[in-house]
Scaffold this motif. Sequence first.
Motif, PDB file in Angstrom:
ATOM      1  N   VAL A  94      -8.505  -0.772  -3.210  1.00 34.27           N
ATOM      2  CA  VAL A  94      -8.312  -1.155  -1.808  1.00 34.27           C
ATOM      3  C   VAL A  94      -7.125  -2.103  -1.677  1.00 34.27           C
ATOM      4  O   VAL A  94      -6.279  -1.947  -0.781  1.00 34.27           O
ATOM      5  CB  VAL A  94      -9.593  -1.803  -1.248  1.00 34.27           C
ATOM      6  N   ALA A  95      -7.033  -3.084  -2.560  1.00 35.18           N
ATOM      7  CA  ALA A  95      -5.912  -4.031  -2.504  1.00 35.18           C
ATOM      8  C   ALA A  95      -4.580  -3.305  -2.668  1.00 35.18           C
ATOM      9  O   ALA A  95      -3.599  -3.606  -1.964  1.00 35.18           O
ATOM     10  CB  ALA A  95      -6.077  -5.105  -3.570  1.00 35.18           C
ATOM     11  N   ASP A  96      -4.533  -2.327  -3.574  1.00 35.79           N
ATOM     12  CA  ASP A  96      -3.297  -1.563  -3.774  1.00 35.79           C
ATOM     13  C   ASP A  96      -2.960  -0.731  -2.544  1.00 35.79           C
ATOM     14  O   ASP A  96      -1.785  -0.629  -2.147  1.00 35.79           O
ATOM     15  CB  ASP A  96      -3.437  -0.654  -4.993  1.00 35.79           C
ATOM     16  N   ALA A  97      -3.969  -0.118  -1.935  1.00 32.20           N
ATOM     17  CA  ALA A  97      -3.734   0.707  -0.745  1.00 32.20           C
ATOM     18  C   ALA A  97      -3.223  -0.136   0.411  1.00 32.20           C
ATOM     19  O   ALA A  97      -2.310   0.268   1.145  1.00 32.20           O
ATOM     20  CB  ALA A  97      -5.026   1.429  -0.355  1.00 32.20           C
ATOM     21  N   VAL A  98      -3.799  -1.329   0.595  1.00 32.76           N
ATOM     22  CA  VAL A  98      -3.349  -2.217   1.675  1.00 32.76           C
ATOM     23  C   VAL A  98      -1.927  -2.681   1.417  1.00 32.76           C
ATOM     24  O   VAL A  98      -1.085  -2.717   2.335  1.00 32.76           O
ATOM     25  CB  VAL A  98      -4.305  -3.425   1.813  1.00 32.76           C
ATOM     26  N   HIS A  99      -1.615  -3.016   0.174  1.00 37.79           N
ATOM     27  CA  HIS A  99      -0.262  -3.471  -0.163  1.00 37.79           C
ATOM     28  C   HIS A  99       0.771  -2.376   0.113  1.00 37.79           C
ATOM     29  O   HIS A  99       1.844  -2.633   0.693  1.00 37.79           O
ATOM     30  CB  HIS A  99      -0.211  -3.885  -1.635  1.00 37.79           C
ATOM     31  N   LEU A 100       0.466  -1.147  -0.274  1.00 38.40           N
ATOM     32  CA  LEU A 100       1.366  -0.026  -0.022  1.00 38.40           C
ATOM     33  C   LEU A 100       1.524   0.223   1.476  1.00 38.40           C
ATOM     34  O   LEU A 100       2.647   0.438   1.964  1.00 38.40           O
ATOM     35  CB  LEU A 100       0.835   1.230  -0.721  1.00 38.40           C
ATOM     36  N   ALA A 101       0.410   0.159   2.207  1.00 32.29           N
ATOM     37  CA  ALA A 101       0.454   0.377   3.649  1.00 32.29           C
ATOM     38  C   ALA A 101       1.315  -0.676   4.339  1.00 32.29           C
ATOM     39  O   ALA A 101       2.076  -0.366   5.267  1.00 32.29           O
ATOM     40  CB  ALA A 101      -0.961   0.368   4.219  1.00 32.29           C
ATOM     41  N   GLU A 102       1.222  -1.914   3.897  1.00 27.83           N
ATOM     42  CA  GLU A 102       2.016  -2.979   4.499  1.00 27.83           C
ATOM     43  C   GLU A 102       3.517  -2.711   4.311  1.00 27.83           C
ATOM     44  O   GLU A 102       4.322  -2.939   5.227  1.00 27.83           O
ATOM     45  CB  GLU A 102       1.645  -4.335   3.884  1.00 27.83           C
ATOM     46  N   MET A 103       3.908  -2.232   3.142  1.00 28.01           N
ATOM     47  CA  MET A 103       5.318  -1.932   2.900  1.00 28.01           C
ATOM     48  C   MET A 103       5.796  -0.804   3.807  1.00 28.01           C
ATOM     49  O   MET A 103       6.928  -0.829   4.308  1.00 28.01           O
ATOM     50  CB  MET A 103       5.537  -1.568   1.432  1.00 28.01           C
TER      51      MET A 103
END
Length: 447
Positions: A94-103
Amino acid sequence: MTDLPFGFNPSPNPDDRGEGSSSGGNTPPGGMPPGGVPFDMGQLGQMLSQLGQMLSQAQTSGSGPVNYELAKQIAMQQLSQSGGSAGGEQSGAVADAVHLAEMWLDPVTTLPAGARIGKAWSAVDWVNETLSTWQRLFDPVAQRVSGAWVEALPEEAKAAAGPMLAMVGQMGGMAFGSQLGSALAQLASEVLTSTEVGLPLGPEGTAALLPANIEKFTGGLERPASEVMVFLAAREAAHQRLFAHVPWLRQRLLATVEEFARGIKVDTSALEQLATQVDPSNPASIEEAMRSGLLEPQTTPEQKAALTRLETLLALVEGWVDVVVADAVGERLPGAEALRETLRRRRASGGPAEQTFATLVGLELRPRRLRAASALWRLVGDQHGIERRDGLWAHRDLIPTGEDLDDPMEFAERMGGGAELGDDPIAELERTEREEKERGENGPQQD
């Protein structure tokens, strides 16, 4: 949930309650009823002790009209039975998905990231993290319903009831808490993110996804699980940007729901009919009365106005998120358009838990004009740029109205003329507010 009244244990033999048990006059001194069977004072004391503990818990669980501790216990019990405690093991994904989405979101909106952390929630976590917000939303409606019971009583009845009124209120709070707990458990087993219902329910700065629910949701989509996770993370992150950087939005959404709830009117004639069905000593009868539909609130003109404002604001939020996320992921996720349409239909149809909350609060949290709002934000962005589009969130008086959703093209064209919003809309608003304040201060001097 058992059908037994709250706080009581079952009798060893319910069939023993015969003729003599209904009248104290048949029990001679010394506690020996007809038939020679001694009256069990120990059991009576235990029953009264349990009742006292129950009422004490109702008093200490808060001063509001709903027993939220009971609601939480019921929700946790139901979720534990359905396996709703799993979720933390996917926190990294989830943390990785949110980080990618933010970029991906950064180039398509001027609003900076609003989430400081991405978390994987279980259904139990969702209940724990959102209960305080639901309390704020439910207290006004529960206060109106519980208060109507007392308001409808004649004065002589109130005087005769005395302390029983407080007990009935506590029983009603427990009955309401029971229903709320079941509804929370059902909704917690369905929601995909913390913002899916359109309201900022969770802690500020936390982007939360529910992997177990997402897994069930993905099962019928024929799309890779990682793709669905990133798409939902983008929607969650976009919501968080709005709630974090539009200072008035969070308060405005919650206050409009509260305003709707405070306008609830209860039919007192229904209360009179209900009075014949309720036994104050039996909490189960009160809970059954709450479910009967007789207390269904009547919509007032004030509520209709609040509902219109809420639906417009929800549509504008969801429409902006819809457009921004489409721009962010459209060329990166092959199934983005299909996922976008699936979520639109999911929100439009609502689920059984949403219907439960509609019954409890009298309000369906649906952005009914989502497509019109998406079209408006798309037109404004295409014609005037994302800076001008996102700048409309700077003040609540700048955002489009329900009438603007009727004709998005006209709104976009009006923005192009500059006459409506001016070159600097915030400066124009501040100038107008100063003029109004000066007129108010000078008014009394002219009299």
